[in-house]
Design a protein around this motif. Structure first.
Motif, PDB file in Angstrom:
ATOM      1  N   PRO A  31       0.855  -1.134   0.008  1.00  0.00           N
ATOM      2  CA  PRO A  31       0.083   0.209   0.075  1.00  0.00           C
ATOM      3  C   PRO A  31       0.911   1.291   0.209  1.00  0.00           C
ATOM      4  O   PRO A  31       1.849   1.329   0.558  1.00  0.00           O
ATOM      5  N   CYS A  32       0.274   2.328  -0.616  1.00  0.00           N
ATOM      6  CA  CYS A  32       1.057   3.349  -0.584  1.00  0.00           C
ATOM      7  C   CYS A  32       0.234   4.774  -0.260  1.00  0.00           C
ATOM      8  O   CYS A  32      -1.153   4.603  -0.288  1.00  0.00           O
ATOM      9  N   SER A  33       0.653   5.736   0.189  1.00  0.00           N
ATOM     10  CA  SER A  33       0.072   6.832   0.777  1.00  0.00           C
ATOM     11  C   SER A  33      -0.912   7.453  -0.228  1.00  0.00           C
ATOM     12  O   SER A  33      -1.857   7.818  -0.064  1.00  0.00           O
ATOM     13  N   SER A  34      -0.495   7.185  -1.690  1.00  0.00           N
ATOM     14  CA  SER A  34      -1.507   7.636  -2.726  1.00  0.00           C
ATOM     15  C   SER A  34      -2.526   6.832  -2.698  1.00  0.00           C
ATOM     16  O   SER A  34      -3.962   7.289  -3.031  1.00  0.00           O
ATOM     17  N   ASP A  35      -2.587   5.493  -2.419  1.00  0.00           N
ATOM     18  CA  ASP A  35      -4.086   4.707  -2.171  1.00  0.00           C
ATOM     19  C   ASP A  35      -4.886   5.248  -1.260  1.00  0.00           C
ATOM     20  O   ASP A  35      -5.991   5.367  -1.686  1.00  0.00           O
ATOM     21  N   GLY A  52      -4.642   0.225  -5.054  1.00  0.00           N
ATOM     22  CA  GLY A  52      -3.174  -0.650  -5.345  1.00  0.00           C
ATOM     23  C   GLY A  52      -2.642  -0.493  -6.638  1.00  0.00           C
ATOM     24  O   GLY A  52      -3.330  -0.762  -7.884  1.00  0.00           O
ATOM     25  N   HIS A  53      -1.316   0.081  -6.621  1.00  0.00           N
ATOM     26  CA  HIS A  53      -0.558   0.240  -7.788  1.00  0.00           C
ATOM     27  C   HIS A  53       0.888  -0.397  -7.610  1.00  0.00           C
ATOM     28  O   HIS A  53       1.610  -0.317  -8.516  1.00  0.00           O
ATOM     29  N   GLU A  54       1.055  -0.864  -6.530  1.00  0.00           N
ATOM     30  CA  GLU A  54       2.434  -1.338  -6.320  1.00  0.00           C
ATOM     31  C   GLU A  54       2.489  -3.192  -6.282  1.00  0.00           C
ATOM     32  O   GLU A  54       1.867  -3.558  -5.123  1.00  0.00           O
ATOM     33  N   ALA A  55       2.971  -4.024  -7.155  1.00  0.00           N
ATOM     34  CA  ALA A  55       2.963  -5.296  -6.939  1.00  0.00           C
ATOM     35  C   ALA A  55       3.666  -6.010  -7.564  1.00  0.00           C
ATOM     36  O   ALA A  55       4.448  -5.490  -8.694  1.00  0.00           O
ATOM     37  N   ALA A 145       8.487  -0.831  -7.857  1.00  0.00           N
ATOM     38  CA  ALA A 145       7.239  -0.473  -8.515  1.00  0.00           C
ATOM     39  C   ALA A 145       6.785   0.892  -8.399  1.00  0.00           C
ATOM     40  O   ALA A 145       6.369   1.489  -9.483  1.00  0.00           O
ATOM     41  N   ASP A 146       7.223   1.721  -7.504  1.00  0.00           N
ATOM     42  CA  ASP A 146       7.070   3.055  -7.242  1.00  0.00           C
ATOM     43  C   ASP A 146       8.120   3.629  -6.556  1.00  0.00           C
ATOM     44  O   ASP A 146       8.673   4.582  -6.690  1.00  0.00           O
ATOM     45  N   MET A 147       8.310   3.276  -5.300  1.00  0.00           N
ATOM     46  CA  MET A 147       9.209   4.033  -4.323  1.00  0.00           C
ATOM     47  C   MET A 147      10.668   4.408  -5.072  1.00  0.00           C
ATOM     48  O   MET A 147      11.132   5.540  -4.940  1.00  0.00           O
ATOM     49  N   MET A 148      11.179   3.327  -5.590  1.00  0.00           N
ATOM     50  CA  MET A 148      12.533   3.609  -6.240  1.00  0.00           C
ATOM     51  C   MET A 148      12.414   4.350  -7.419  1.00  0.00           C
ATOM     52  O   MET A 148      13.232   5.248  -7.600  1.00  0.00           O
TER      53      MET A 148
END
Ligand code: ZN
Length: 350
Positions: A31-35, A52-55, A145-148
């Motif tokens: 999960p991400c703060s944007s979710d 959800g967008h990170e998998a 997926a997103d952070m990096m």
């Protein structure tokens, strides 16, 4: 997301693969703060939308025109999956993440269902998926997926030259990756602004040379004093629109401000003209978000594989089992002070 402010389980039909798509069964999600931002209505009044967008996952099925992937492949997916057939992504030097307009390539959640599901669809599979090499840990691939890629983009668009001094606002997971990216790009001194103890420790590990806390006084003044003047680049990976004003006060003429913040719809940015150099400063203000696509993912996994960075250190809360997605999501929403990044692994992993 059932409706604005309400989340829970949804029963939906399995997604269907178009000719260029893949259907992926996730094995880990984050999960991400944007979710949570979306769940609270930050992106519009969605109803019955899978978040959800990170998998990372296993390919279950591919469309008839997909050439490079097959069922059973273990794949990483960027949170941004552009439609590569759109001319706008071919513009020289452009970020492909705006395929059919602002953030158009952010398909998961913003355009269609996301990844917190038993199965999800990836558009343009050949151009958006990448195989996870055996020696890349699942946790690291998940953070790719997103952070990096977002944190690294913050560093890339900051125009960092060897030996430059860089300031990073915010040391949440994206800011921490911006610190790591700035170091890889050759920054000399890196000032990281934040207060949370575990994030500060990790920032130092990823390459920050100094932690600046607002608790010790005005952060801009602290940096100007320590540095004996302004800095080459400022990265904004946290805080609100006022950070842009602070960045303007910190950056040298000819310097660059790089922002990857998702500002709130209610915010307004007033340009302070003295800090703006009365319009004469040649300062670049560059904004943007995660560039997507399979090649981008390949580069991220290359960096992990070569031991240049270990993004798995961001994950400091782990959940096991598909049914734990809500627990991780609620944790992201409530953001306990020591949280850096939660992740859910559907099976036991090392
Ligand atoms: Zn995210």
């Amino acid at each position: 997301m059932i409706k604005v402010g309400e989340h829970g389980w949804l029963e939906k039909d399995a997604p269907v693969a178009g000719p260029l798509d893949a259907i992926v069964r996730p094995i880990a999600v984050a999960p991400c703060s944007s979710d949570t931002h979306v769940m609270h209505g930050g992106a519009g009044p969605f109803e019955n939308r899978i978040l959800g967008h990170e998998a990372v996952g296993i390919v279950e099925e591919v469309g008839e025109l997909v050439k490079n992937f097959k069922p059973g492949d273990k794949v990483a997916i960027n949170c941004v999956t552009p439609d590569w057939n759109v001319q706008n992504v071919q513009r020289k030097g452009s970020n492909p993440s705006h395929d059919v307009g602002l953030m158009g390539s952010f398909k998961f959640v913003l355009q269609e269902d996301g990844v917190f599901a038993e199965l999800f669809k990836v558009n343009n599979a050949d151009a958006n998926l990448v195989i996870i090499p055996d020696d890349v840990p699942i946790k690291s691939a998940l953070m790719a997926a997103d952070m990096m890629p977002t944190g690294f983009y913050a560093a890339e668009q900051a125009n960092i030259q060897l030996g430059d001094t860089v300031v990073v606002f915010g040391i949440g997971p994206v800011g921490l990756m911006a610190v790591a990216g700035a170091r890889l790009l050759g920054a000399g001194r890196i000032y990281a602004i934040g207060t949370r103890k575990n994030c500060a420790e990790l920032a130092l590990e990823y390459g920050a040379t100094e932690i600046i806390s607002y608790k010790d006084g005005n952060t801009v003044e602290q940096i100007l004093e320590k540095e004996g003047g302004q800095v080459d680049s400022v990265i904004i990976a946290g805080s609100n629109a006022s950070a842009i004003n602070e960045a303007l006060a910190l950056v040298k003429p000819n310097g660059t401000i790089s922002s990857v913040n998702f500002y709130d719809i209610s915010e307004k940015f007033d340009i302070p003209l003295i800090e703006w150099g009365l319009g004469m400063s040649d300062v670049t203000l560059k904004t943007g978000f995660c560039p997507g696509g399979g090649m981008r993912m390949e580069k991220m996994l290359n960096l992990i594989q070569a031991g240049r960075v270990d993004p798995s250190k961001l994950i400091n809360y782990e959940f096991e089992g598909f049914d734990k997605i809500p627990d991780a999501f609620i944790m992201m929403d409530e953001k306990p002070r020591d949280l850096i990044k939660p992740a859910v692994f559907f099976d036991k992993i090392e």
